[in-house]
Scaffold this motif. Structure first.
Motif, PDB file in Angstrom:
ATOM      1  N   UNK A   1       0.945  -1.197  -0.125  1.00  0.00           N
ATOM      2  CA  UNK A   1      -0.126  -0.003   0.024  1.00  0.00           C
ATOM      3  C   UNK A   1       0.834   1.189   0.123  1.00  0.00           C
ATOM      4  N   UNK A   2       0.149   2.219  -0.153  1.00  0.00           N
ATOM      5  CA  UNK A   2       1.020   3.681  -0.167  1.00  0.00           C
ATOM      6  C   UNK A   2       1.608   3.858   1.316  1.00  0.00           C
ATOM      7  N   UNK A   3       2.716   4.645   0.985  1.00  0.00           N
ATOM      8  CA  UNK A   3       3.450   4.619   2.474  1.00  0.00           C
ATOM      9  C   UNK A   3       2.723   5.405   3.497  1.00  0.00           C
ATOM     10  N   UNK A   4       2.618   5.024   4.662  1.00  0.00           N
ATOM     11  CA  UNK A   4       1.973   5.612   5.761  1.00  0.00           C
ATOM     12  C   UNK A   4       0.643   5.132   5.879  1.00  0.00           C
ATOM     13  N   UNK A   5       0.239   3.789   5.332  1.00  0.00           N
ATOM     14  CA  UNK A   5      -1.250   3.417   5.127  1.00  0.00           C
ATOM     15  C   UNK A   5      -1.150   2.665   6.402  1.00  0.00           C
ATOM     16  N   UNK A   6      -2.579   2.799   7.039  1.00  0.00           N
ATOM     17  CA  UNK A   6      -2.594   2.208   8.349  1.00  0.00           C
ATOM     18  C   UNK A   6      -3.102   0.731   7.984  1.00  0.00           C
ATOM     19  N   UNK A   7      -2.878  -0.331   9.127  1.00  0.00           N
ATOM     20  CA  UNK A   7      -3.146  -1.736   9.148  1.00  0.00           C
ATOM     21  C   UNK A   7      -4.705  -1.874   9.273  1.00  0.00           C
ATOM     22  N   UNK A   8      -5.269  -2.463   8.278  1.00  0.00           N
ATOM     23  CA  UNK A   8      -6.801  -2.996   8.546  1.00  0.00           C
ATOM     24  C   UNK A   8      -6.631  -4.106   9.643  1.00  0.00           C
ATOM     25  N   UNK A   9      -8.104  -4.419  10.217  1.00  0.00           N
ATOM     26  CA  UNK A   9      -7.981  -5.715  11.123  1.00  0.00           C
ATOM     27  C   UNK A   9      -7.410  -6.653  10.406  1.00  0.00           C
ATOM     28  N   UNK A  10      -6.517  -7.259  11.332  1.00  0.00           N
ATOM     29  CA  UNK A  10      -6.120  -8.524  11.041  1.00  0.00           C
ATOM     30  C   UNK A  10      -4.897  -8.539  10.245  1.00  0.00           C
ATOM     31  N   UNK A  11      -4.399  -7.323  10.070  1.00  0.00           N
ATOM     32  CA  UNK A  11      -3.250  -7.120   9.145  1.00  0.00           C
ATOM     33  C   UNK A  11      -2.191  -6.622  10.173  1.00  0.00           C
ATOM     34  N   UNK A  12      -0.757  -6.878   9.662  1.00  0.00           N
ATOM     35  CA  UNK A  12       0.475  -6.295  10.181  1.00  0.00           C
ATOM     36  C   UNK A  12       0.807  -5.120   9.134  1.00  0.00           C
ATOM     37  N   UNK A  13       1.087  -3.912   9.633  1.00  0.00           N
ATOM     38  CA  UNK A  13       1.605  -2.989   8.573  1.00  0.00           C
ATOM     39  C   UNK A  13       3.066  -2.690   8.962  1.00  0.00           C
ATOM     40  N   UNK A  14       3.849  -2.732   7.817  1.00  0.00           N
ATOM     41  CA  UNK A  14       5.369  -2.596   8.078  1.00  0.00           C
ATOM     42  C   UNK A  14       5.889  -1.719   6.874  1.00  0.00           C
ATOM     43  N   UNK A  15       6.412  -0.572   7.325  1.00  0.00           N
ATOM     44  CA  UNK A  15       7.124   0.583   6.412  1.00  0.00           C
ATOM     45  C   UNK A  15       8.233  -0.106   5.875  1.00  0.00           C
ATOM     46  N   UNK A  16       8.191   0.062   4.673  1.00  0.00           N
ATOM     47  CA  UNK A  16       9.420  -0.419   3.708  1.00  0.00           C
ATOM     48  C   UNK A  16       9.780   0.297   2.607  1.00  0.00           C
ATOM     49  N   UNK A  17      10.864  -0.093   2.140  1.00  0.00           N
ATOM     50  CA  UNK A  17      11.279   0.699   0.875  1.00  0.00           C
ATOM     51  C   UNK A  17      11.516  -0.352  -0.244  1.00  0.00           C
ATOM     52  N   UNK A  18      11.129   0.175  -1.454  1.00  0.00           N
ATOM     53  CA  UNK A  18      11.603  -1.074  -2.360  1.00  0.00           C
ATOM     54  C   UNK A  18      13.017  -1.059  -2.762  1.00  0.00           C
ATOM     55  N   UNK A  19      13.576  -2.454  -2.589  1.00  0.00           N
ATOM     56  CA  UNK A  19      15.074  -2.575  -2.931  1.00  0.00           C
ATOM     57  C   UNK A  19      15.494  -2.962  -4.045  1.00  0.00           C
ATOM     58  N   UNK A  20      14.693  -3.961  -4.405  1.00  0.00           N
ATOM     59  CA  UNK A  20      14.825  -4.470  -5.758  1.00  0.00           C
ATOM     60  C   UNK A  20      13.306  -4.688  -6.627  1.00  0.00           C
ATOM     61  N   UNK A  21      13.563  -4.989  -7.877  1.00  0.00           N
ATOM     62  CA  UNK A  21      12.208  -5.040  -8.600  1.00  0.00           C
ATOM     63  C   UNK A  21      12.631  -6.114  -9.732  1.00  0.00           C
ATOM     64  N   UNK A  22      11.962  -7.180  -9.941  1.00  0.00           N
ATOM     65  CA  UNK A  22      12.334  -8.062 -10.859  1.00  0.00           C
ATOM     66  C   UNK A  22      11.061  -8.447 -11.591  1.00  0.00           C
TER      67      UNK A  22
END
Lengths: 299, 364
Positions: free
Chosen positions: B284-305
């Protein structure tokens, strides 16, 4: 509008064709030395025999075309032909039956199979002449086997030099069945084993697999082996000379006797016998190849 | 045509080998069920199949068909039929006579055997091909005839040894559909060996996963993906996310934070690796909050294949990537798959949403 191919496209198409033609010539050049030697021996040998048999290359006198050499020993030639065909047929059939059975035993992979494979492999390098001498020493009426069992010569059948040429057929069968066994075992082990497994999993018993899968798939190898054995035993001299009776003579023995005769005019007669033997051999090869082409596996 | 099959501690050690090719493998297959034996090359899966068929003799263990031990029974008396990777159609017989082979060797007349074979040719959608020589068939048609020939033997268990691996993807899909149709019509018990987990997932009800001769997990396909019992299973099933951590009071703590066990499940306390399928991770977009039953983790795209219509993203955790250039981050990473059309470039920040229900913890 469709694109018009330029000269570049034509060159691109022509190149592989030129390269293929060059490869064919290269292949021919590589095989040419062997082809020349084999051709010289086969065509040259047959050609010389034909020329000699029709009186165009006499040892003495004028060269004159004649078929006299073919009729000079007419009766002996026909009797010899029948005898040679009989020996070759019996040896070929027995060798193929025994060889196929041995091949099946070899491919079972058990101890018996290994023993049969070793015996077959040991048989191959022993020359026919040595084999013939051994057979003679073993089964002649004064041979090792009747002596071992204390059987008097008068009771012992005429296996060597007898009317049925048993010792000759036995020698050929001993040696050639080993050849068939190894050739067919190679085919069975590499090409037939997986089909045999498949047939077993479809409920086929060992006997049914043999009848419906193994023998049909081994047939081309057996036919090729049979052609080789038949032609060899038809033209082989030493075994029939050593273990056979003096008369009637099989074709090769007759040809050799005429060839070494002190009568100078018998040389074309020897050549005529050789030409007849060659023609029969070529006919057998043609029949064998036709049979091979009729097998579904060949198609 | 449908029997139950059970393997009890099946072991096979080849002469001169240091270790067993198959080591105490046990599983069962219900009548009419399709089991895929899945594993990498050399895992012993074909040896298991050949032992069931009677082509290899096990060193120990039992093989039970409808509860009866088949040890000592020759392959032709086990009531199995097998389709190999190569069709192995008898080259001296026509297509119809190949399919009629089992009936012919069972002693039926040629006419009866051929009449019987015709219906099986129809079953594999090759009606009218009977009189052709087998050399006149394409690869896919050959394998269909091999399948018809095996089914015509009315096996108690149908064994398939990577039967579709030599076919191109389109033909493979056709064969998968054909196998499904055959199962719907005649419900044979099927054991299929494959090294392709996608194929196993498509055709099988359950999967037995092997590695180095040992059975790692025997379960329904979905659970092998979502509830692997070990790190080996997760990796062999293509799982890419492994987060080392510790379980305390049923909650796993790792670099992504605290993740509680899904409802109805318990995780044993102690060190454990949290695994989750990359297909389950949403981006999801940066800063999105976690819906019920989900864990939200802030990430950065390191690789794309590129993966055809999808793109696989390697996602570095933001707190680790903050001071590092893109693509140079070590440490735990997440993987996610997104449609190839999503413009997520390397270095872009985002939020990974991990469904708790897709998480499981295995021993490290």
């Amino acid at each position: 509008m469709l694109p018009i191919p330029g000269p570049g496209a034509a060159i691109a198409r022509a190149r592989p064709r030129a390269s293929a033609a060059r490869d064919r010539w290269m292949a021919l050049a590589f095989v040419a030395p062997a082809l020349l030697i084999a051709g010289f021996v086969v065509v040259g040998g047959i050609g010389m025999s034909v020329i000699q048999s029709v009186g165009l290359l006499p040892l003495v006198g004028e060269a004159e075309f004649s078929l006299d050499a073919y009729v000079a020993n007419g009766d002996e030639l026909l009797t010899g032909l029948a005898l040679s065909l009989g020996i070759a047929t019996a040896s070929t059939v027995l060798s193929c039956v025994i060889g196929l059975a041995a091949a099946i035993i070899i491919t079972q992979g058990r101890t018996t199979g290994r023993v049969v494979a070793a015996l077959s492999a040991l048989t191959i390098p022993i020359p026919h002449l040595v084999g013939a001498a051994s057979i003679g020493l073993l089964i002649a009426d004064s041979g090792l086997i009747p002596r071992l069992f204390g059987i008097p010569s008068a009771v012992w059948p005429d296996l060597v030099g007898g009317p049925w040429w048993v010792a000759v057929v036995l020698e050929y069968t001993w040696k050639e069945s080993a050849f068939v066994a190894l050739v067919v075992a190679g085919v069975l082990a590499t090409r037939v084993a997986r089909y045999d497994e498949t047939a077993a999993l479809l409920g086929a018993s060992r006997a049914r697999r043999l009848r419906h899968v193994v023998i049909p798939l081994a047939t081309p190898a057996v036919i090729v082996s049979a052609i080789i054995i038949f032609v060899y035993t038809l033209g082989s001299y030493e075994v029939a000379w050593l273990l056979g009776r003096p008369y009637p003579e099989p074709l090769p023995v007759l040809a050799f006797r005429l060839f070494t005769s002190i009568t100078l005019t018998s040389r074309p007669e020897a050549a005529a016998v050789a030409v007849v033997t060659t023609l029969v051999s070529l006919l057998v090869v043609a029949i064998g190849m036709a049979m091979l082409r009729r097998t579904p596996l060949w198609k | 045509m449908s029997a139950s099959l059970a393997l009890d501690a099946l072991t096979k050690t080849f002469d001169g080998a240091d270790h067993a090719a198959v080591d105490a493998v046990s599983f069962s297959v219900a009548p009419g069920e399709c089991l895929a034996i899945l594993g990498p090359s050399g895992s012993g899966k074909s040896t298991v199949l050949r032992s069931i068929a009677g082509l290899d003799v096990p060193s120990s263990g039992r093989i039970l068909v409808d509860g009866a031990d088949v040890a000592g029974l020759a392959p032709e008396r086990r009531g199995m039929a097998m389709v190999f990777q190569r069709p192995l159609l008898f080259p001296h017989l026509s297509v119809l006579d190949n399919v009629a082979f089992a009936a012919t060797v069972a002693g039926q007349s040629k006419r009866e055997a051929r009449a019987d074979a015709t219906q099986f040719l129809e079953l594999v959608q090759l009606a009218g091909f009977g009189s052709r020589p087998v050399t006149a068939l394409s690869g896919g048609q050959e394998q269909r005839v091999a399948l018809a020939r095996a089914l015509a033997a009315r096996p108690r268990v149908l064994l398939l040894d990577e039967p579709f691996s030599a076919l191109d993807p389109e033909l493979r899909s056709d064969m998968h559909a054909l196998l499904a149709a055959i199962r719907a019509q005649v419900a044979p018990t099927v054991v299929m060996v494959t090294h392709d987990r996608d194929e196993a997932a498509i055709v099988a009800d359950r999967v037995a996963l092997l590695k180095r001769g040992r059975l790692l997990q025997h379960d329904v396909v979905e659970r092998l993906y979502t509830r692997p019992v070990s790190l080996d299973v997760s990796r062999l099933m293509g799982g890419r996310i492994e987060l080392a951590g510790v379980v305390r009071d049923g909650v796993h703590e790792s670099a992504i934070g605290r993740v509680a066990a899904p409802a109805g499940e318990t995780w044993a306390d102690g060190a454990g690796v949290l695994v989750v399928r990359q297909e389950a991770v949403q981006v999801a977009a940066a800063g999105a909050s976690a819906p019920e039953g989900f864990v939200a983790v802030d990430v950065v795209v390191a690789e794309r294949r590129a993966r055809g219509p999808r793109a696989e993203l390697a996602l570095a955790l933001t707190d680790q990537a903050a001071d590092a250039p893109a693509g140079s981050v070590d440490g735990p990473r997440l993987t996610a798959e997104v449609p190839a059309s999503r413009p997520l470039a390397i270095g872009e920040r985002a939020t990974a949403l991990i469904p708790r229900s897709a998480c499981t913890v295995v021993a490290g």
